[in-house]
Design a protein around this motif. Structure first.
Motif, PDB file in Angstrom:
ATOM      1  N   TRP A  19       6.088   9.066  -7.838  1.00  0.00           N
ATOM      2  CA  TRP A  19       7.431   8.511  -7.633  1.00  0.00           C
ATOM      3  C   TRP A  19       7.690   7.394  -8.629  1.00  0.00           C
ATOM      4  O   TRP A  19       6.791   6.605  -8.950  1.00  0.00           O
ATOM      5  CB  TRP A  19       7.548   7.939  -6.221  1.00  0.00           C
ATOM      6  N   PRO A  20       8.931   7.261  -9.122  1.00  0.00           N
ATOM      7  CA  PRO A  20       9.287   6.079  -9.923  1.00  0.00           C
ATOM      8  C   PRO A  20       9.123   4.815  -9.070  1.00  0.00           C
ATOM      9  O   PRO A  20       9.315   4.852  -7.838  1.00  0.00           O
ATOM     10  CB  PRO A  20      10.763   6.313 -10.276  1.00  0.00           C
ATOM     11  N   VAL A  21       8.814   3.684  -9.705  1.00  0.00           N
ATOM     12  CA  VAL A  21       8.521   2.459  -8.967  1.00  0.00           C
ATOM     13  C   VAL A  21       9.711   2.017  -8.125  1.00  0.00           C
ATOM     14  O   VAL A  21       9.544   1.637  -6.958  1.00  0.00           O
ATOM     15  CB  VAL A  21       8.119   1.330  -9.946  1.00  0.00           C
ATOM     16  N   ASP A  22      10.935   2.083  -8.695  1.00  0.00           N
ATOM     17  CA  ASP A  22      12.093   1.622  -7.931  1.00  0.00           C
ATOM     18  C   ASP A  22      12.353   2.507  -6.712  1.00  0.00           C
ATOM     19  O   ASP A  22      12.693   2.026  -5.625  1.00  0.00           O
ATOM     20  CB  ASP A  22      13.335   1.524  -8.814  1.00  0.00           C
ATOM     21  N   LEU A  23      12.153   3.825  -6.876  1.00  0.00           N
ATOM     22  CA  LEU A  23      12.353   4.741  -5.758  1.00  0.00           C
ATOM     23  C   LEU A  23      11.275   4.540  -4.699  1.00  0.00           C
ATOM     24  O   LEU A  23      11.566   4.552  -3.492  1.00  0.00           O
ATOM     25  CB  LEU A  23      12.332   6.185  -6.268  1.00  0.00           C
ATOM     26  N   ALA A  24      10.028   4.341  -5.132  1.00  0.00           N
ATOM     27  CA  ALA A  24       8.933   4.116  -4.191  1.00  0.00           C
ATOM     28  C   ALA A  24       9.155   2.825  -3.404  1.00  0.00           C
ATOM     29  O   ALA A  24       8.933   2.776  -2.187  1.00  0.00           O
ATOM     30  CB  ALA A  24       7.600   4.052  -4.934  1.00  0.00           C
ATOM     31  N   THR A  25       9.610   1.783  -4.087  1.00  0.00           N
ATOM     32  CA  THR A  25       9.863   0.501  -3.426  1.00  0.00           C
ATOM     33  C   THR A  25      10.996   0.634  -2.412  1.00  0.00           C
ATOM     34  O   THR A  25      10.921   0.115  -1.295  1.00  0.00           O
ATOM     35  CB  THR A  25      10.209  -0.579  -4.456  1.00  0.00           C
ATOM     36  N   GLY A  81       0.809  -1.215   0.000  1.00  0.00           N
ATOM     37  CA  GLY A  81       0.000   0.000   0.000  1.00  0.00           C
ATOM     38  C   GLY A  81       0.840   1.261   0.000  1.00  0.00           C
ATOM     39  O   GLY A  81       0.490   2.264  -0.638  1.00  0.00           O
ATOM     40  N   MET A  82       1.971   1.217   0.718  1.00  0.00           N
ATOM     41  CA  MET A  82       2.853   2.391   0.734  1.00  0.00           C
ATOM     42  C   MET A  82       3.499   2.596  -0.628  1.00  0.00           C
ATOM     43  O   MET A  82       3.613   3.736  -1.104  1.00  0.00           O
ATOM     44  CB  MET A  82       3.922   2.227   1.813  1.00  0.00           C
ATOM     45  N   VAL A  83       3.936   1.506  -1.263  1.00  0.00           N
ATOM     46  CA  VAL A  83       4.524   1.617  -2.598  1.00  0.00           C
ATOM     47  C   VAL A  83       3.510   2.234  -3.572  1.00  0.00           C
ATOM     48  O   VAL A  83       3.838   3.159  -4.328  1.00  0.00           O
ATOM     49  CB  VAL A  83       4.980   0.235  -3.108  1.00  0.00           C
ATOM     50  N   LYS A  84       2.271   1.735  -3.525  1.00  0.00           N
ATOM     51  CA  LYS A  84       1.239   2.241  -4.443  1.00  0.00           C
ATOM     52  C   LYS A  84       0.967   3.723  -4.206  1.00  0.00           C
ATOM     53  O   LYS A  84       0.818   4.502  -5.154  1.00  0.00           O
ATOM     54  CB  LYS A  84      -0.057   1.442  -4.266  1.00  0.00           C
ATOM     55  N   ARG A  85       0.907   4.108  -2.940  1.00  0.00           N
ATOM     56  CA  ARG A  85       0.629   5.516  -2.622  1.00  0.00           C
ATOM     57  C   ARG A  85       1.723   6.421  -3.173  1.00  0.00           C
ATOM     58  O   ARG A  85       1.444   7.480  -3.747  1.00  0.00           O
ATOM     59  CB  ARG A  85       0.530   5.685  -1.107  1.00  0.00           C
ATOM     60  N   LEU A  86       2.989   6.007  -3.028  1.00  0.00           N
ATOM     61  CA  LEU A  86       4.097   6.819  -3.524  1.00  0.00           C
ATOM     62  C   LEU A  86       4.094   6.868  -5.055  1.00  0.00           C
ATOM     63  O   LEU A  86       4.349   7.929  -5.651  1.00  0.00           O
ATOM     64  CB  LEU A  86       5.424   6.259  -3.010  1.00  0.00           C
ATOM     65  N   VAL A  87       3.816   5.730  -5.689  1.00  0.00           N
ATOM     66  CA  VAL A  87       3.745   5.708  -7.161  1.00  0.00           C
ATOM     67  C   VAL A  87       2.616   6.607  -7.650  1.00  0.00           C
ATOM     68  O   VAL A  87       2.770   7.364  -8.614  1.00  0.00           O
ATOM     69  CB  VAL A  87       3.563   4.259  -7.668  1.00  0.00           C
ATOM     70  N   ASP A  88       1.473   6.554  -6.959  1.00  0.00           N
ATOM     71  CA  ASP A  88       0.347   7.418  -7.327  1.00  0.00           C
ATOM     72  C   ASP A  88       0.697   8.896  -7.168  1.00  0.00           C
ATOM     73  O   ASP A  88       0.108   9.762  -7.833  1.00  0.00           O
ATOM     74  CB  ASP A  88      -0.877   7.078  -6.475  1.00  0.00           C
ATOM     75  N   ASP A  89       1.657   9.181  -6.258  1.00  0.00           N
ATOM     76  CA  ASP A  89       2.104  10.565  -6.057  1.00  0.00           C
ATOM     77  C   ASP A  89       3.171  10.979  -7.059  1.00  0.00           C
ATOM     78  O   ASP A  89       3.723  12.080  -6.966  1.00  0.00           O
ATOM     79  CB  ASP A  89       2.653  10.737  -4.637  1.00  0.00           C
TER      80      ASP A  89
END
Length: 404
Positions: free
Chosen positions: A229-235, A219-227
């Motif tokens: 963020w690149p997927v690798d950075l969000a992860t 859920g945190m990864v998805k929230r950051l990507v939705d904001d």
């Protein structure tokens, strides 16, 4: 750029400015808890949880504060979603989990023990809680009560009174119940709510804290990507937050255990998680997740019944410390009546209820009245017989908890 952080301050053994104030205690030559502290007069204080928006420089400076034990980015949490369970047999008078942990033949009822449930709230009007002194505290911002029904079901298993002739509660003599609503009406929350909930429960002198929830890494990864963020950075950011929150939990438990030297302490029990998929592949196993993965927290796996003996539930995460009944568990339904659910969420309150029974047993004995005594008995007395032949020790832990 700032980020929101939880901050744990350990204010125990802080020197008081008033040496003769009644709140101050003199710790000389091991007078308290067998710990020798030179220098005289100290005030024993509870650990404090704070929240602040910090820049990287402020974070670096704060980390050097000797009072600060841990810092962690606030991370989303979520309800460990249960599965619908099979309906109970019409002739059932005792839920099978109550019998499996032998609470139905124990002389102990949990009388005199205080239990805290950190979950989605409670339906305090349910007949399962008649006569129970309930204190509610909402940390979620959605108000008291239980829209999800999850917290009501868990509390019913721990201490619920009989409903329509069916026994659902393991420790139905418990009369003091603390309900910390750390998940909102949509089943979501964050780490700040959990940390504040634990702090509140320990300050209220809970003997047992039960948590059937987990940290939401995806859920945190998805929230950051939705904001954006690149997927690798969000992860990477989510992984860093998860690791920091694990350390935060470890530090919080360490501080709580240190404070227990001057009191009884609290047994904290948490669900291992429902992410495994053994029905797809026997090797599809996920390890215990936060908060159950933290040091000092008793992690709980889920068991079901079979003709060959107790089986590990296919969804139950591996490497728990102990196990409890977690399949087709009948307990209180928000709004009235009963319902059947499955999950490590359902196994956890069985262990919390048994812990309450052991608290009553230990408090009436010459044994040390500490959380360490309770944990030792939960693990040492766990049943290792009656399991199906193919059950792996790593999946069941020390075994099925047993009442005194």
């Amino acid at each position: 750029m700032t980020q929101r952080y939880s901050i744990l301050r350990d204010l125990s053994l802080v020197r008081t400015s008033e040496p003769f104030h009644p709140a101050a205690r003199t710790v000389l030559g091991g007078a308290l808890g067998g710990t020798a502290v030179l220098g005289g007069t100290y005030t024993l204080a509870e650990p404090q949880i704070e929240v602040a928006d910090l820049t990287k420089r402020e974070l670096h400076d704060l980390a050097r504060d000797p009072e600060v034990q841990a810092l962690a980015p606030i991370m989303p949490t979520k309800l460990i979603e249960p599965l619908a369970g099979a309906a109970p047999a019409a002739a059932t008078t005792t839920a099978w989990g109550v019998s499996a942990v032998h609470a139905d033949i124990s002389a102990r009822t949990g009388a005199g023990v205080t239990v805290a449930v950190l979950d989605t709230g409670i339906d305090r009007t349910h007949t399962a809680f008649a006569g129970v002194n309930i204190t509610e505290h909402d940390f979620s911002g959605s108000g008291n009560g239980d829209v999800q029904g999850h917290g009501t079901h868990c509390a019913g298993t721990i201490l619920g009174r009989d409903v329509d002739g069916t026994r659902i509660g393991v420790a139905r003599g418990v009369e003091t119940l603390l309900i910390g609503k750390v998940l909102g009406d949509d089943g979501s929350g964050d780490s700040e709510m959990i940390f504040r909930g634990i702090q509140w429960a320990t300050q209220e002198k809970a003997h047992v804290v039960s948590m059937s929830l987990g940290f939401d890494f995806p859920g945190m990864v998805k929230r950051l990507v939705d904001d954006g963020w690149p997927v690798d950075l969000a992860t990477s950011a989510a992984l860093e937050a998860y690791r920091a929150n694990l350390r935060m939990f470890d530090a919080l438990m360490e501080v709580a255990q240190s404070a227990a030297a001057f009191g009884t302490g609290t047994v904290i029990v948490a669900a291992a998680g429902n992410e495994s998929e053994r029905q797809i592949d026997p090797q599809y196993e996920i390890g215990v997740s936060l908060p159950a993965a933290a040091d000092g927290v008793i992690s709980v796996g889920a068991l079901g019944q079979s003709a060959a003996g107790f089986q590990i539930a296919p969804f139950s995460n591996t490497f728990p410390q102990v196990s409890g009944p977690g399949v087709d568990i009948v307990s209180a339904k928000a709004g009235g009546g009963l319902r059947s659910l499955s999950g490590t969420s359902m196994a956890t309150p069985h262990v919390a209820g048994v812990a309450a029974l052991w608290w009553e047993e230990v408090l009436a004995s010459a044994l040390p009245h500490t959380a360490v005594s309770i944990t030792a008995r939960l693990l040492a007395r766990a049943q290792t017989t009656g399991f199906a032949p193919d059950v792996d020790v790593a999946d069941r832990g020390a075994g099925l908890v047993q009442a005194p």
